[in-house]
Design an enzyme around this catalytic site. Sequence first.
Site, mmCIF file in Angstrom:
data_model
loop_
_atom_site.group_PDB
_atom_site.id
_atom_site.type_symbol
_atom_site.label_atom_id
_atom_site.label_comp_id
_atom_site.label_asym_id
_atom_site.label_seq_id
_atom_site.Cartn_x
_atom_site.Cartn_y
_atom_site.Cartn_z
ATOM 1 N N HIS A 177 -46.212 -32.280 -33.988
ATOM 2 C CA HIS A 177 -44.937 -31.806 -34.528
ATOM 3 C C HIS A 177 -44.302 -32.863 -35.435
ATOM 4 O O HIS A 177 -43.908 -32.568 -36.574
ATOM 5 C CB HIS A 177 -44.018 -31.463 -33.356
ATOM 6 C CG HIS A 177 -42.653 -30.983 -33.721
ATOM 7 N ND1 HIS A 177 -42.236 -29.683 -33.513
ATOM 8 C CD2 HIS A 177 -41.582 -31.624 -34.277
ATOM 9 C CE1 HIS A 177 -40.982 -29.553 -33.915
ATOM 10 N NE2 HIS A 177 -40.559 -30.725 -34.381
ATOM 11 N N GLU A 178 -44.237 -34.096 -34.949
ATOM 12 C CA GLU A 178 -43.584 -35.144 -35.737
ATOM 13 C C GLU A 178 -44.397 -35.505 -36.981
ATOM 14 O O GLU A 178 -43.832 -35.788 -38.049
ATOM 15 C CB GLU A 178 -43.345 -36.380 -34.872
ATOM 16 C CG GLU A 178 -42.466 -36.149 -33.646
ATOM 17 C CD GLU A 178 -41.119 -35.523 -33.987
ATOM 18 O OE1 GLU A 178 -40.638 -35.670 -35.134
ATOM 19 O OE2 GLU A 178 -40.529 -34.870 -33.096
ATOM 20 N N TYR B 96 -38.567 -24.286 -32.285
ATOM 21 C CA TYR B 96 -37.868 -24.731 -31.087
ATOM 22 C C TYR B 96 -37.798 -23.597 -30.054
ATOM 23 O O TYR B 96 -37.986 -22.416 -30.374
ATOM 24 C CB TYR B 96 -36.464 -25.215 -31.434
ATOM 25 C CG TYR B 96 -36.413 -26.666 -31.863
ATOM 26 C CD1 TYR B 96 -37.347 -27.594 -31.404
ATOM 27 C CD2 TYR B 96 -35.419 -27.122 -32.715
ATOM 28 C CE1 TYR B 96 -37.293 -28.920 -31.781
ATOM 29 C CE2 TYR B 96 -35.358 -28.457 -33.105
ATOM 30 C CZ TYR B 96 -36.309 -29.349 -32.636
ATOM 31 O OH TYR B 96 -36.249 -30.662 -33.013
ATOM 32 N N HIS C 37 -43.719 -33.034 -39.720
ATOM 33 C CA HIS C 37 -42.512 -33.391 -40.476
ATOM 34 C C HIS C 37 -42.860 -34.406 -41.556
ATOM 35 O O HIS C 37 -42.450 -34.275 -42.717
ATOM 36 C CB HIS C 37 -41.448 -33.974 -39.541
ATOM 37 C CG HIS C 37 -40.681 -32.964 -38.757
ATOM 38 N ND1 HIS C 37 -40.242 -31.774 -39.310
ATOM 39 C CD2 HIS C 37 -40.243 -32.978 -37.463
ATOM 40 C CE1 HIS C 37 -39.580 -31.091 -38.390
ATOM 41 N NE2 HIS C 37 -39.567 -31.790 -37.266
ATOM 42 N N HIS D 213 -38.758 -27.276 -39.659
ATOM 43 C CA HIS D 213 -38.913 -26.417 -38.490
ATOM 44 C C HIS D 213 -39.097 -24.963 -38.916
ATOM 45 O O HIS D 213 -38.603 -24.539 -39.961
ATOM 46 C CB HIS D 213 -37.696 -26.532 -37.572
ATOM 47 C CG HIS D 213 -37.589 -27.859 -36.905
ATOM 48 N ND1 HIS D 213 -36.484 -28.671 -37.029
ATOM 49 C CD2 HIS D 213 -38.452 -28.538 -36.103
ATOM 50 C CE1 HIS D 213 -36.664 -29.780 -36.326
ATOM 51 N NE2 HIS D 213 -37.851 -29.726 -35.766
#
Length: 741
Positions: free
Chosen positions: A173-174, A232, A177, A183
């Site tokens: 996920h990071e 999320y 980015h 997101h």
Amino acid sequence: MDVRIFTYLAAMLALSQAGIPRAGLMGLDQKGPIARVRKTLRKDTSTEPKAFYLDEQAEITDINKDLSLQEGDIMQLKQRNTLLSPTYEEYLWPKEIPVIYDGTISLLAKAAIDETRREYELRTCLSLPERTDEENFIQFTTLSGCWSYVGMNGGSQNISIGRGCEKMATIEHEIMHALGIWHEQSRADRDDYVEIVWDYVGEGREHNFNNYPFNETDDRRVPYDFNSVMHYSKTAFTIDGNTTIQTRDPTFEDVIGQRSTFSPGDITKINRMYDCSDTLRVSNHVNFDEQNIGGFSQQGLQSDAKWLKHDLATSDTSGATTRYLPTFDATLGIEGEGSFMYLDTGNRFPGQAGLIKSMRYTSTVAHQCLEFWYYMNVGSSSQAAMTVYIAALDPVTGEITSYGSPLQTFQGQYGDEWNVQRMTISAQSSYRIVFYAKTGGYPSDVIAIDDVSVQDRECDTAYFTVNDYTEKANTYGVNEAIISDTMYTGTPGYAFQAVIYPNGSQSAVDAGYTDYLGFSFQLVGGKYDDELEWPFDKQYIRLLITDQDPNPQTRMNWYYNFLTSKDSSLNASWEKPTGLGVANTPVGYRTFMPKWRMNTRSYLRHDTAYYSIQVTDMRPYEGSTEISAKMSNPVLRKRDSILAIPEQNVLSVESTPDGDDELIDYRPDDNEQDMISVKSASIIVTVTSGIVFLIMAFAICAVAKANRNRLQMEYTIMNNIRYIGPEPGETMKYKCMKGKV
């Protein structure tokens, strides 16, 4: 008279004199590095669960709740469009993204980062090698929380993997980015698919639900992805646990926020964004539904036993063999749908052989994970068997140069079910997967294969199965556990077992978690304990239930991980067990997986659940900041420059007069280490081989003549009998012609 028969008979006599069985094929050590447990699961009916339970790994938004970050985990100095501005490419990384570890990164984080790096290489064309002198690079560090910048900012760029963030999906996920991806709920069209329930969003957290218009962001033509690792959960930034992200389709309400791995949509987005035409590590998958059966092909004489495709919707089911075939394939498990390959055993002599091989595969690493499904249902007296090989190839012509030692031989009665086999192999840079099967003389014998896949990664340390899972889920009570047989981390290795609570656990002090599947790891006394270092310290343990999607590229396995520590309150669990077979207190998660998720993907297949445990010793990497220190199976070469690797000439390939390949292989049994060559064997028995051959040949022809009215062979010509040796190395191909040999 064919001289090859003399060679064969000479070798057989030599092997017999040496006490070596003709069909002595070596299989896998089932208690070695790859353990497979099927029939030894036992039930623990204790009323109280005897285990230490770890806390469930928290959501990113919960870990970062006290940090001032954009959208919960984005460290951005200013608003920047990384996707559509005229200069957006300056914010994209090269396909090789240099990375370093700083001195704060824990062993648990290192293990999770390395798994993430490998996952990027398996599913994209991007890699994260160690930085040398590049100006722009990512530095993995341990600060407060889990966070990253969006896009390449230039220079040294931090990604924080703080306490609680040490999980592959969180790190994926990071890094996404950092690649320039926001997101999923920030998409311009998000309100078509979800509703933000503002009344339940915490005060001052409203900015975390910003979304960006189409003139600023690009969804890369990927439909809104509820399964995205970038989405999320439904309670993100909630005041008191109430839902803040309400999916307009309620079936996705509990799906959003998964932290398992990339979704197929995530991979599509990354690959389109970075112009990936192929992955860095190689994956192959065939389910035999294609008209060309995925490039598999036959090998052998026209009269050999054949591998045939069986289409459950259209193929005849009244033949000598087809009437006994399974009514469902391994892929779908639905009667009348799908396809698989089977050996035609109808009207065949015992020992007739059929060989089917994959197309040319390539690999960029030293070790691969081979997986395939097989179905074997043979008579109690049948000698039918199947052996799997990795064939090495000439790098230019693609012709087979060596078949190598057998990976494993399957024989005997396996029953009326599909089974899966996984094993770590060491293929050369170009190779083929070969399935070699022989008949047992019974048309009712069934040997079939389906869903063959190979990935450029090592298999996990151990796999085990829980069959008839629905029945167990319906009959096991709370605190009743399934305990696997003993498995080993290696040879020598630590002995361990898996403990699974299909209906959860509870104790005298709380109501427990009966809506969850519990999964724990426990050490047991093993045969190598006196050779090992104790306590069982700094070992990375990953507990996983396999998503059995036929294509490994689209799987979303469910897992949790932890690191053992002699300094923790669980130290007693990592001390040397008190005796052989004596179990220590298990450690794991009683909230491992919500039970309802078992039916959301292919976690159940043929009503069987497949679990795996990965054990990695992290002690050698303590205090090291070397990025490649732990990646044990790195990419060795690029796909477009596959080089030949020196071969082990275990098997040779001869060209027959009709152009078919023959395998010549004389193997020792499990206790014999020396190979007996064909040349040596033929020298030993040169004088006697002619006599032996004539006696056997005339005897076979006499038997054949006496039984020709009973035997119906589709390739019989003028009372000929052609016998195909039962093993690849036996090369027993000869003819008995009418009235002569």
